[in-house]
Design a protein around this motif. Sequence first.
Motif, PDB file in Angstrom:
ATOM      1  N   GLU A 108      54.711  40.521  45.901  1.00  0.00           N
ATOM      2  CA  GLU A 108      53.339  40.098  46.192  1.00  0.00           C
ATOM      3  C   GLU A 108      52.395  40.526  45.069  1.00  0.00           C
ATOM      4  N   PHE A 109      52.623  41.701  44.515  1.00  0.00           N
ATOM      5  CA  PHE A 109      51.737  42.210  43.477  1.00  0.00           C
ATOM      6  C   PHE A 109      52.049  41.626  42.108  1.00  0.00           C
ATOM      7  N   GLU A 110      53.068  40.802  42.015  1.00  0.00           N
ATOM      8  CA  GLU A 110      53.303  40.090  40.753  1.00  0.00           C
ATOM      9  C   GLU A 110      52.324  38.926  40.592  1.00  0.00           C
ATOM     10  N   LYS A 111      51.651  38.575  41.673  1.00  0.00           N
ATOM     11  CA  LYS A 111      50.688  37.460  41.638  1.00  0.00           C
ATOM     12  C   LYS A 111      49.292  38.029  41.853  1.00  0.00           C
ATOM     13  N   ILE A 112      48.799  38.763  40.878  1.00  0.00           N
ATOM     14  CA  ILE A 112      47.541  39.483  41.071  1.00  0.00           C
ATOM     15  C   ILE A 112      46.396  38.928  40.235  1.00  0.00           C
ATOM     16  N   ASP A 113      46.606  37.785  39.594  1.00  0.00           N
ATOM     17  CA  ASP A 113      45.533  37.242  38.748  1.00  0.00           C
ATOM     18  C   ASP A 113      44.262  37.007  39.567  1.00  0.00           C
ATOM     19  N   ASP A 114      44.423  36.412  40.743  1.00  0.00           N
ATOM     20  CA  ASP A 114      43.252  36.129  41.577  1.00  0.00           C
ATOM     21  C   ASP A 114      42.586  37.428  42.041  1.00  0.00           C
ATOM     22  N   LEU A 115      43.404  38.416  42.389  1.00  0.00           N
ATOM     23  CA  LEU A 115      42.843  39.697  42.825  1.00  0.00           C
ATOM     24  C   LEU A 115      42.063  40.371  41.700  1.00  0.00           C
ATOM     25  N   GLN A 116      42.624  40.338  40.492  1.00  0.00           N
ATOM     26  CA  GLN A 116      41.939  40.947  39.352  1.00  0.00           C
ATOM     27  C   GLN A 116      40.637  40.211  39.039  1.00  0.00           C
ATOM     28  N   ALA A 117      40.678  38.878  39.117  1.00  0.00           N
ATOM     29  CA  ALA A 117      39.461  38.092  38.871  1.00  0.00           C
ATOM     30  C   ALA A 117      38.403  38.395  39.928  1.00  0.00           C
ATOM     31  N   TRP A 118      38.835  38.524  41.170  1.00  0.00           N
ATOM     32  CA  TRP A 118      37.898  38.827  42.248  1.00  0.00           C
ATOM     33  C   TRP A 118      37.289  40.225  42.075  1.00  0.00           C
ATOM     34  N   ASP A 119      38.134  41.191  41.752  1.00  0.00           N
ATOM     35  CA  ASP A 119      37.641  42.551  41.569  1.00  0.00           C
ATOM     36  C   ASP A 119      36.622  42.624  40.431  1.00  0.00           C
ATOM     37  N   ALA A 120      36.911  41.909  39.339  1.00  0.00           N
ATOM     38  CA  ALA A 120      36.018  41.948  38.187  1.00  0.00           C
ATOM     39  C   ALA A 120      34.654  41.338  38.504  1.00  0.00           C
ATOM     40  N   LYS A 121      34.638  40.353  39.377  1.00  0.00           N
ATOM     41  CA  LYS A 121      33.391  39.619  39.636  1.00  0.00           C
ATOM     42  C   LYS A 121      32.631  40.122  40.850  1.00  0.00           C
TER      43      LYS A 121
END
Length: 221
Positions: free
Chosen positions: A138-151
């Motif tokens: 599940e944590f291999e697909k973290i692009d969306d999570l990282q984008a959300w956290d940054a914004k």
Amino acid sequence: MIRAAIYSLIIFVGAIAAVILLVQFDFLAKSQFCKPDDPCIQQWFAALSGWVGAIATLTTLFLLREQILQSGKQHAQSIRAEYRDDIRLAERVMNRCILLQYRAEEMIRIKEKAAHGSADMRSAYSDAQSAIKLLTLEFEKIDDLQAWDAKHMSGALYTLEPALDKLERLHTNFGGPGDILFGDPMYWSVSFNSFFTVALDVLSYARERQASAAELIKDLS
């Protein structure tokens, strides 16, 4: 406003036509609605003008209400169009967090079974290994999570990196056949406590993001 004026004009013309027809067929003069020698037609026109004005006012209010509702819909649509990417990101983050919560809750159940002795050591260890692998996927697909956290998550209570670091250490504890854990109760307890801590961190992280994403979707809908 133009439509209201048109409707009022149609109503007024219709009323005049009705009066003309009644006069044409001598209905007013022969009925109770007119007395001899009274300016009957003028009185009827005066009465009709008041009714037409009232109807025009009601028509205008109705059309204004429709315009306000339509304006609200257009405003909501324009907001959704302007923030379409943010809304789609929020929806993906919510779905990802639902899966993370499911994995974390499953890890908590495994730990509780191991702690209460309702599962033997080898079964509990095998379940823990499987849960760690699934969570890692599940944590291999973290692009969306990282984008959300940054914004959207500046100052968040829970961040991604500590959870990932702890998850990485779990691979060391649960990476082998488990013989070391089986022979050392203290090591077994420490390893499963770490396993439990990761589950709690992931659960808190996912809930925080899901709530944030849901709030944005609500605000922009």
